[in-house]
Write a protein that holds these residues in place. Structure first.
Motif, mmCIF file in Angstrom:
data_model
loop_
_atom_site.group_PDB
_atom_site.id
_atom_site.type_symbol
_atom_site.label_atom_id
_atom_site.label_comp_id
_atom_site.label_asym_id
_atom_site.label_seq_id
_atom_site.Cartn_x
_atom_site.Cartn_y
_atom_site.Cartn_z
ATOM 1 N N GLU A 121 0.448 -1.033 0.229
ATOM 2 C CA GLU A 121 -0.354 0.242 -0.064
ATOM 3 C C GLU A 121 0.630 1.348 -0.096
ATOM 4 O O GLU A 121 1.535 1.288 0.130
ATOM 5 C CB GLU A 121 -1.152 0.077 1.141
ATOM 6 N N VAL A 122 0.434 1.754 -1.070
ATOM 7 C CA VAL A 122 1.237 3.627 -0.797
ATOM 8 C C VAL A 122 0.344 4.899 -0.848
ATOM 9 O O VAL A 122 -0.807 4.551 -1.326
ATOM 10 C CB VAL A 122 2.128 3.379 -1.994
ATOM 11 N N ARG A 123 0.977 5.810 0.014
ATOM 12 C CA ARG A 123 -0.043 6.854 0.065
ATOM 13 C C ARG A 123 -0.404 7.550 -1.478
ATOM 14 O O ARG A 123 0.363 7.870 -2.531
ATOM 15 C CB ARG A 123 0.653 8.306 0.542
ATOM 16 N N ALA A 124 -1.232 7.530 -1.858
ATOM 17 C CA ALA A 124 -2.378 7.596 -2.769
ATOM 18 C C ALA A 124 -1.414 8.926 -3.840
ATOM 19 O O ALA A 124 -1.231 8.933 -5.357
ATOM 20 C CB ALA A 124 -3.432 7.720 -3.351
ATOM 21 N N GLY A 161 6.651 -3.327 -11.848
ATOM 22 C CA GLY A 161 5.279 -4.493 -12.829
ATOM 23 C C GLY A 161 4.616 -4.277 -11.644
ATOM 24 O O GLY A 161 3.339 -4.974 -11.662
ATOM 25 N N PHE A 162 4.234 -3.928 -10.384
ATOM 26 C CA PHE A 162 2.685 -3.791 -9.573
ATOM 27 C C PHE A 162 2.048 -2.749 -10.429
ATOM 28 O O PHE A 162 2.127 -1.639 -11.364
ATOM 29 C CB PHE A 162 2.756 -2.886 -8.673
ATOM 30 N N VAL A 163 0.961 -3.305 -10.393
ATOM 31 C CA VAL A 163 -0.382 -2.648 -10.563
ATOM 32 C C VAL A 163 -1.759 -2.741 -9.717
ATOM 33 O O VAL A 163 -2.089 -2.924 -8.739
ATOM 34 C CB VAL A 163 -0.776 -3.806 -11.818
ATOM 35 N N PRO A 164 -2.663 -1.055 -9.855
ATOM 36 C CA PRO A 164 -3.200 -0.822 -8.403
ATOM 37 C C PRO A 164 -4.353 -2.160 -8.237
ATOM 38 O O PRO A 164 -4.335 -3.242 -9.608
ATOM 39 C CB PRO A 164 -3.962 -0.039 -9.346
ATOM 40 N N PHE A 165 -4.494 -2.001 -6.981
ATOM 41 C CA PHE A 165 -5.615 -3.486 -6.980
ATOM 42 C C PHE A 165 -7.073 -2.504 -6.254
ATOM 43 O O PHE A 165 -6.437 -2.314 -5.391
ATOM 44 C CB PHE A 165 -5.202 -4.324 -6.346
ATOM 45 N N ARG A 213 0.211 -5.133 -6.309
ATOM 46 C CA ARG A 213 0.144 -6.284 -6.593
ATOM 47 C C ARG A 213 0.804 -6.474 -7.328
ATOM 48 O O ARG A 213 0.733 -5.954 -8.767
ATOM 49 C CB ARG A 213 -1.110 -6.975 -6.677
ATOM 50 N N LEU A 214 1.704 -6.891 -7.252
ATOM 51 C CA LEU A 214 3.057 -7.982 -8.384
ATOM 52 C C LEU A 214 2.739 -9.700 -8.016
ATOM 53 O O LEU A 214 2.411 -9.594 -7.072
ATOM 54 C CB LEU A 214 3.989 -7.402 -8.061
#
Length: 161
Positions: A120-123, A136-140, A157-158
């Motif tokens: 999780e990351v601050r938007a 390669g992580f994509v929003p989930f 998520r990756l």
């Protein structure tokens, strides 16, 4: 040394409890550099408590280029790990250390048999989001409020396997 010069840092397995206070210091310094004033003691206690959870990978680099990453297991999906912390000392940014720690976390999580890695990351943390999406992580899902501060947090998520 120029600030954008890339460095080679030795990433090693972190030692509990020996390396915890270094990680607390790195995390608090990183938050202060990003946000200004923070509740340092509250943040410190939160970092310390994370080392009591099941750990997949705890990696750290030593001075002068300090950073750490902490990957946990124990989520609702046992095939999924969670990158709880990735931080680089603010004096060491823009040298590739965050990218190296992230690659290490991904590699070790995959080797341990997990199918995916969440974070999780601050938007509005565009620098971190750029790092994660390049890996390669994509929003989930949709952003959710941070449990303490209330600002929006986006999950990523990756897929590993």
């Amino acid at each position: 040394m120029q600030t954008n010069e890339r460095i080679e840092s030795a990433i090693r397995q972190g030692s509990i409890p020996d390396d915890i206070e270094v990680c607390v210091e790195i995390w608090v310094n990183a938050l202060q550099a990003r946000d200004g004033a923070v509740d340092a003691e509250s943040m410190a206690q939160r970092v310390r408590s994370s080392f009591e959870r099941p750990i997949v990978r705890f990696a750290i680099t030593d001075a002068p280029h300090r950073g750490f990453a902490l990957v946990e297991s124990g989520l609702a999906d046992p095939a999924e790990a969670f990158l709880h912390y990735l931080a680089v000392d603010p004096a060491t940014t823009k040298r590739g250390l965050g990218r190296a720690l992230l690659a290490d976390a991904i590699e070790h999580t995959g080797r341990r048999g997990f199918r995916s890695l969440m974070l999780e990351v601050r938007a509005n943390n565009t620098r971190a989001i750029e790092l994660y999406t390049r890996a390669g992580f994509v929003p989930f899902g949709e952003p959710v409020p941070h449990p303490l501060a209330g600002y929006p947090m986006q999950a990523y998520r990756l897929t590993l396997q």
